[in-house]
Design a protein around this motif. Structure first.
Motif, mmCIF file in Angstrom:
data_model
loop_
_atom_site.group_PDB
_atom_site.id
_atom_site.type_symbol
_atom_site.label_atom_id
_atom_site.label_comp_id
_atom_site.label_asym_id
_atom_site.label_seq_id
_atom_site.Cartn_x
_atom_site.Cartn_y
_atom_site.Cartn_z
ATOM 1 N N GLY A 182 0.754 -1.155 0.133
ATOM 2 C CA GLY A 182 0.082 0.116 -0.077
ATOM 3 C C GLY A 182 1.031 1.201 0.162
ATOM 4 N N PHE A 183 0.500 2.110 -0.724
ATOM 5 C CA PHE A 183 1.367 3.525 -1.241
ATOM 6 C C PHE A 183 0.373 4.548 -0.777
ATOM 7 C CE2 PHE A 183 5.155 1.704 -2.782
ATOM 8 C CZ PHE A 183 4.322 0.562 -3.090
ATOM 9 N N THR A 184 0.473 5.468 -0.092
ATOM 10 C CA THR A 184 -0.167 6.668 0.529
ATOM 11 C C THR A 184 0.360 7.937 -0.153
ATOM 12 O OG1 THR A 184 -0.909 5.803 2.550
ATOM 13 C CG2 THR A 184 -1.092 8.312 2.387
ATOM 14 N N LEU A 185 -0.514 8.630 -0.765
ATOM 15 C CA LEU A 185 -0.111 9.860 -1.778
ATOM 16 C C LEU A 185 0.174 11.067 -0.900
ATOM 17 C CD1 LEU A 185 -0.159 11.223 -4.638
ATOM 18 C CD2 LEU A 185 -2.540 11.714 -4.392
ATOM 19 N N ASP A 186 1.521 11.419 -1.116
ATOM 20 C CA ASP A 186 1.659 12.882 -0.239
ATOM 21 C C ASP A 186 1.352 13.817 -1.040
ATOM 22 O OD1 ASP A 186 4.766 13.907 1.681
ATOM 23 O OD2 ASP A 186 2.913 14.760 0.613
ATOM 24 N N PRO A 187 0.471 14.466 -0.941
ATOM 25 C CA PRO A 187 0.162 15.539 -2.029
ATOM 26 C C PRO A 187 1.158 16.689 -1.966
ATOM 27 C CG PRO A 187 -1.706 15.382 -0.365
ATOM 28 C CD PRO A 187 -0.605 14.694 0.124
ATOM 29 N N SER A 188 1.867 16.895 -1.078
ATOM 30 C CA SER A 188 2.826 18.208 -0.996
ATOM 31 C C SER A 188 4.031 17.734 -1.870
ATOM 32 C CB SER A 188 3.381 18.193 0.632
ATOM 33 O OG SER A 188 4.197 17.094 0.613
ATOM 34 N N ILE A 189 4.293 16.430 -2.377
ATOM 35 C CA ILE A 189 5.407 16.209 -3.486
ATOM 36 C C ILE A 189 4.754 15.496 -4.450
ATOM 37 C CG2 ILE A 189 7.252 16.242 -1.597
ATOM 38 C CD1 ILE A 189 7.107 13.275 -1.652
ATOM 39 N N GLY A 190 3.325 14.906 -4.482
ATOM 40 C CA GLY A 190 2.659 14.411 -5.433
ATOM 41 C C GLY A 190 3.366 13.016 -5.869
ATOM 42 N N GLU A 191 3.835 12.261 -4.402
ATOM 43 C CA GLU A 191 4.199 10.880 -4.816
ATOM 44 C C GLU A 191 3.478 9.909 -3.953
ATOM 45 O OE1 GLU A 191 7.766 11.237 -7.329
ATOM 46 O OE2 GLU A 191 6.394 9.942 -6.616
ATOM 47 N N PHE A 192 3.323 8.696 -4.514
ATOM 48 C CA PHE A 192 2.939 7.829 -3.490
ATOM 49 C C PHE A 192 3.943 7.103 -3.007
ATOM 50 C CE2 PHE A 192 -1.657 7.035 -4.562
ATOM 51 C CZ PHE A 192 -1.800 7.379 -5.883
ATOM 52 N N LEU A 193 3.963 7.130 -1.401
ATOM 53 C CA LEU A 193 4.965 6.609 -0.700
ATOM 54 C C LEU A 193 4.600 5.351 0.120
ATOM 55 C CD1 LEU A 193 6.148 9.978 0.908
ATOM 56 C CD2 LEU A 193 7.081 8.700 -1.018
ATOM 57 N N LEU A 194 5.388 4.332 -0.023
ATOM 58 C CA LEU A 194 5.280 3.056 0.854
ATOM 59 C C LEU A 194 4.679 3.255 2.202
ATOM 60 C CD1 LEU A 194 5.221 -0.220 0.560
ATOM 61 C CD2 LEU A 194 7.608 -0.003 1.369
ATOM 62 N N SER A 195 3.488 2.699 2.494
ATOM 63 C CA SER A 195 2.873 3.168 3.953
ATOM 64 C C SER A 195 2.441 1.646 4.479
ATOM 65 C CB SER A 195 1.773 3.827 3.703
ATOM 66 O OG SER A 195 0.752 3.702 3.036
ATOM 67 N N HIS A 196 2.376 0.640 3.763
ATOM 68 C CA HIS A 196 1.867 -0.613 4.202
ATOM 69 C C HIS A 196 2.437 -1.710 3.287
ATOM 70 C CE1 HIS A 196 -1.482 2.184 5.059
ATOM 71 N NE2 HIS A 196 -1.832 1.317 6.060
ATOM 72 N N GLU A 197 3.539 -2.283 3.858
ATOM 73 C CA GLU A 197 4.376 -3.204 3.471
ATOM 74 C C GLU A 197 3.855 -4.548 3.708
ATOM 75 O OE1 GLU A 197 8.423 -2.512 4.353
ATOM 76 O OE2 GLU A 197 9.057 -3.877 2.756
ATOM 77 N N ASN A 198 3.723 -5.522 2.631
ATOM 78 C CA ASN A 198 3.087 -6.944 2.643
ATOM 79 C C ASN A 198 1.919 -6.992 3.453
ATOM 80 O OD1 ASN A 198 3.457 -9.514 2.085
ATOM 81 N ND2 ASN A 198 5.067 -10.046 3.707
ATOM 82 N N ILE A 199 0.873 -6.417 3.287
ATOM 83 C CA ILE A 199 -0.281 -6.694 3.849
ATOM 84 C C ILE A 199 -0.830 -7.930 4.062
ATOM 85 C CG2 ILE A 199 -2.897 -5.770 3.994
ATOM 86 C CD1 ILE A 199 -1.947 -3.268 2.159
ATOM 87 N N LYS A 200 -1.124 -8.246 5.329
ATOM 88 C CA LYS A 200 -1.965 -9.696 5.525
ATOM 89 C C LYS A 200 -3.252 -9.554 6.171
ATOM 90 C CE LYS A 200 1.274 -12.206 3.613
ATOM 91 N NZ LYS A 200 1.008 -12.705 2.147
ATOM 92 N N ILE A 201 -4.229 -9.929 5.743
ATOM 93 C CA ILE A 201 -5.562 -9.885 6.289
ATOM 94 C C ILE A 201 -5.694 -11.053 7.416
ATOM 95 C CG2 ILE A 201 -6.532 -11.652 4.693
ATOM 96 C CD1 ILE A 201 -9.204 -9.838 4.839
#
Ligand code: P6P
Length: 337
Positions: A182-201
């Motif tokens: 999962g990548f969360t958009l940082d609008p201040s730099i316009g980049e999707f940054l890794l925020s959730h690595e290897n998600i498991k339900i």
């Protein structure tokens, strides 16, 4: 949310690419182009509520462009962002009756993209989260031009799938079969940054998502399963809680991160002609690929979603998806009709 390591989505895609020695970088380009389309759609979705204030009412906006319904805008945006890169041979969209061919002037690639450009868009005016859902396949026909046969596939043939959820923040979640990220958009730099690595339900959740207003249309197995969820669960000493947003990507995303089960069973008012609502190619298959990569399950109640051979571009299926133990429990009730 895990510590943000500042890894951008393009760096992550390249690193994923390195896992496939035969990869040509073509796939990286495809996901990169898609992430750009996502940023543009996010900008439009986030200012939707400002239409009145920004003077975007009526047919023409301040730039002199026609103001479109957001799902039409998202559909056209994805087509425009994806058709010229030379990665695709054909596309299909939940919004288009027929396949979307690549314009003559652009090179063809080896991938097929199928997508729901803005699922849940009827919720936008209430500021409810909505989403884009996508699936990527390799072309299978060998003629001059790709055909609808390249789109009528089994979910197990997907090489990538993902969604973008436009909510309190914009997140892009995707898998290439090597786990879910999962990548969360940082609008201040316009980049999707890794925020959730290897998600498991979680193997078992404590919430269920279903439109209880449809109870009168359910089959007996679904009715008995929902009644069971409302009794005290021995492992927690209390019943499941109902969480239903009515926007598939938002409901799915919550269940992926917190555990739980989402159900959209078919309408069984006429038991001889069950009527499902959600679409196999644009909704069920991509989310099924993601949930299985995260350790969960996706079923119709009697068969694995990703084993279904699509026979129509807009084929609909019952969708029971989420924590493995919860989906298995549902299947037991469903088969005991
Ligand atoms: P209902 C939105 O219209 C949608 O396609 C999905 O996003 C959502 O899960 C479902 O329909 C909601 O359907 O019948 O509960 O309003």
């Amino acid at each position: 949310m895990q510590k943000n390591k500042g890894i951008t989505i393009q760096r992550h895609i390249v690193e994923q690419e390195r896992l496939f020695p035969q990869a040509t970088g073509d796939f990286t380009g495809l996901l990169w182009d898609l992430s750009i389309a996502a940023k543009i759609i996010s900008r439009e979705v986030n200012k939707a509520g400002l239409a009145e204030i920004l003077g975007l009412t009526g047919e023409v906006n301040i730039h002199g462009e026609a103001v479109k319904k957001l799902d039409v805008f998202a559909n056209e945006r994805i087509c425009k962002s994806m058709e010229h890169g030379g990665h695709l041979c054909i596309m299909a969209s939940e919004e288009n009756d027929d396949v979307i061919t690549i314009p003559e002037e652009f090179p063809r690639g080896k991938y097929v993209l199928m997508f729901d450009p803005l699922d849940g868009s009827s919720n936008i005016d209430a500021n409810v989260s909505v989403g884009t859902i996508f699936s990527v396949y390799r072309r299978k026909t060998t003629g001059k031009e790709a055909t609808i046969e390249d789109c009528l596939r089994k979910g197990t043939e997907q090489i990538a799938a993902g969604y973008i959820v436009y909510g309190s923040s914009t997140m892009m979640v995707y898998t290439t079969g090597q786990g879910v990220y999962g990548f969360t958009l940082d609008p201040s730099i316009g980049e999707f940054l890794l925020s959730h690595e290897n998600i498991k339900i979680a193997a078992k959740g404590r919430t269920y998502s279903i439109n209880e207003g449809n109870t009168h249309t359910w089959d007996e197995g679904t009715r008995r399963y929902i009644r069971y969820l409302k009794e005290s669960d021995p492992s927690t000493g209390r019943p499941y809680s109902l969480r239903y947003i009515g926007s598939l990507v938002a409901d799915f995303h919550r269940n992926l991160l917190y555990g739980g089960i989402f159900l959209y069973p078919a309408d069984y008012k006429d038991p001889k002609k069950p009527k499902p609502k959600l679409r196999l190619l644009y909704e069920a298959n991509p989310l099924a690929f993601i949930v299985e990569q995260a350790g969960g399950m996706a079923s119709t109640g009697e068969e694995r979603i990703m084993d279904i051979q699509a026979s129509d571009l807009h084929q609909k299926v019952p969708l029971i998806i989420g924590s493995r133990e919860d989906v298995l429990a549902y299947e037991k009730y469903f088969e005991q009709e």
